[in-house]
Design a protein around this motif. Structure first.
Motif, mmCIF file in Angstrom:
data_model
loop_
_atom_site.group_PDB
_atom_site.id
_atom_site.type_symbol
_atom_site.label_atom_id
_atom_site.label_comp_id
_atom_site.label_asym_id
_atom_site.label_seq_id
_atom_site.Cartn_x
_atom_site.Cartn_y
_atom_site.Cartn_z
ATOM 1 N N SER A 238 0.340 18.218 4.248
ATOM 2 C CA SER A 238 0.764 17.004 4.397
ATOM 3 C C SER A 238 1.800 16.234 3.693
ATOM 4 C CB SER A 238 -0.265 15.883 4.104
ATOM 5 O OG SER A 238 -1.301 16.235 2.755
ATOM 6 N N GLU A 239 1.675 16.968 2.461
ATOM 7 C CA GLU A 239 2.809 16.569 1.569
ATOM 8 C C GLU A 239 4.332 17.001 1.952
ATOM 9 O OE1 GLU A 239 4.270 17.244 -3.223
ATOM 10 O OE2 GLU A 239 2.408 17.968 -2.514
ATOM 11 N N ALA B 268 5.402 14.576 4.793
ATOM 12 C CA ALA B 268 5.891 13.545 4.307
ATOM 13 C C ALA B 268 7.279 13.715 3.830
ATOM 14 C CB ALA B 268 4.953 12.902 3.303
ATOM 15 N N LYS B 269 7.655 14.739 3.212
ATOM 16 C CA LYS B 269 8.822 14.709 2.839
ATOM 17 C C LYS B 269 9.949 15.565 3.530
ATOM 18 C CE LYS B 269 7.161 15.462 -2.067
ATOM 19 N NZ LYS B 269 7.170 16.483 -3.149
ATOM 20 N N TYR C 282 -6.196 5.893 4.930
ATOM 21 C CA TYR C 282 -5.001 6.511 4.145
ATOM 22 C C TYR C 282 -4.093 5.269 4.016
ATOM 23 C CZ TYR C 282 -0.656 9.176 3.564
ATOM 24 O OH TYR C 282 0.451 9.675 3.254
ATOM 25 N N PRO D 182 -0.308 4.415 3.184
ATOM 26 C CA PRO D 182 1.058 5.202 3.194
ATOM 27 C C PRO D 182 1.878 4.788 2.023
ATOM 28 C CG PRO D 182 0.450 4.146 5.290
ATOM 29 C CD PRO D 182 -0.292 3.762 4.355
ATOM 30 N N THR E 6 1.128 4.559 -1.151
ATOM 31 C CA THR E 6 0.848 5.498 -2.200
ATOM 32 C C THR E 6 0.625 6.985 -1.791
ATOM 33 O OG1 THR E 6 -1.707 4.962 -2.072
ATOM 34 C CG2 THR E 6 -0.398 3.513 -3.391
ATOM 35 N N LYS E 7 0.651 7.190 -0.406
ATOM 36 C CA LYS E 7 0.312 8.463 0.399
ATOM 37 C C LYS E 7 -0.815 9.188 -0.260
ATOM 38 C CE LYS E 7 5.137 9.474 0.469
ATOM 39 N NZ LYS E 7 6.393 10.240 -0.002
ATOM 40 N N LYS E 8 -1.975 8.231 -0.409
ATOM 41 C CA LYS E 8 -3.175 8.719 -0.937
ATOM 42 C C LYS E 8 -4.366 8.365 0.121
ATOM 43 C CE LYS E 8 -2.514 8.210 -5.951
ATOM 44 N NZ LYS E 8 -3.108 7.713 -7.019
ATOM 45 N N VAL F 52 0.283 9.862 8.115
ATOM 46 C CA VAL F 52 1.438 10.514 6.918
ATOM 47 C C VAL F 52 2.788 10.422 7.510
ATOM 48 C CG1 VAL F 52 2.169 12.870 6.385
ATOM 49 C CG2 VAL F 52 -0.269 12.125 6.235
ATOM 50 N N SER G 275 4.630 7.177 6.044
ATOM 51 C CA SER G 275 5.114 7.592 4.422
ATOM 52 C C SER G 275 6.202 8.660 4.481
ATOM 53 C CB SER G 275 3.941 7.519 3.785
ATOM 54 O OG SER G 275 3.149 8.834 4.172
ATOM 55 N N ALA G 276 6.525 9.163 5.656
ATOM 56 C CA ALA G 276 7.535 10.299 5.586
ATOM 57 C C ALA G 276 8.958 9.747 5.261
ATOM 58 C CB ALA G 276 7.536 11.118 7.093
#
Length: 245
Positions: free
Chosen positions: A22-23, A26-27, A173, A175, A177-179, A241, A244-245
């Motif tokens: 997921s990280e 997002a990136k 979720y 977005p 804070t991506k938590k 996710v 928040s990308a």
């Protein structure tokens, strides 16, 4: 059959085949490359409407009995939809007449009833007789934010079981804070956090379980884990996710 196809088209977008974390999503992934999960809350006219259930009334037995599902959908979800429409119509009338004497009342009615419609729509899609397990991406996020699936389950159950009177336990979720976050919601709209996208909701209003479980809320919330549609929860997570990308 056409209603069932409409439900699937409007409410369920499959999120299959993500092979990265997921990280990394997002990136490194373009927003256009990821699916967006959108719940269909209105009909073609723009009025709020409850879509047909994605399963038969008896599909969740023995965890949730057919009569409970029928009553829950017909006499709790659908009336919330009607009340949300009524509140919006009243507010439109207030604007047209410049008479806002009851605006406080109808704003509260809209918050309560529309939140009920939104959460119930998620609830029905969160359930499936097939059960399942979280996707690899969601599992990784759960481990990152809660330590393990068992720890998430323990916190979510404690939150849901501890709701005072009526409400929901929610895995969401955020977005910004991506938590992932667990919320304890009273009624349909209280104790929520701005910006949180609900992924999994446990309905702990008594009408969701009382015919079978009476006052044994904890027994119901534990049992419902056997019919959770983790494909749906995972699809919602991947869509969140994306934001928040």
């Amino acid at each position: 059959m056409s209603n069932r196809r409409e439900f699937i088209k409007g409410s369920a977008i499959l999120a299959a085949g993500f092979a990265v974390s997921s990280e990394a999503i997002a990136k490194n992934t373009k927003k256009a490359d990821l699916p967006v999960y959108v719940d269909k809350l209105t009909d073609d006219s723009g009025k709020y409407a409850a879509l047909p259930l994605p399963f038969a009334f008896d599909a969740l037995e023995p965890v949730i009995d057919a009569r409970t599902v029928e009553l829950h959908y017909q006499f709790h979800h659908k009336p919330a939809v009607a009340n949300a429409n009524k509140a919006e119509e009243a507010l439109a009338h207030a604007r047209e007449t410049s008479d806002f004497a009851l605006v406080k009342h109808y704003e509260k009615e809209l918050a309560f009833s529309l939140s009920s419609h939104i959460l119930h729509t998620i609830y029905w899609t969160n359930l499936s007789p097939k059960g399942g397990t979280p996707s690899a991406e969601l599992s990784q996020a759960i481990d990152q934010h809660f330590g393990s699936f068992d720890k998430l389950k323990a916190q979510l159950l404690a939150a849901a079981n501890g709701v005072e009177a009526s409400g929901w336990g929610i895995l969401g979720y955020l977005p910004s804070t991506k938590k992932l976050i667990v919320l304890q919601c009273e009624n349909h709209q209280k104790l929520t956090t701005w910006g949180v996208i609900p992924l999994l909701v446990l309905d702990v209003w008594e009408h969701a379980y009382y015919l079978k479980y009476q006052n044994r809320r904890g027994e119901y919330t534990s049992a419902i884990f056997g019919v959770l549609n983790w494909d749906n929860v995972s699809a919602r997570f991947n869509s969140a996710v994306r934001q928040s990308a």
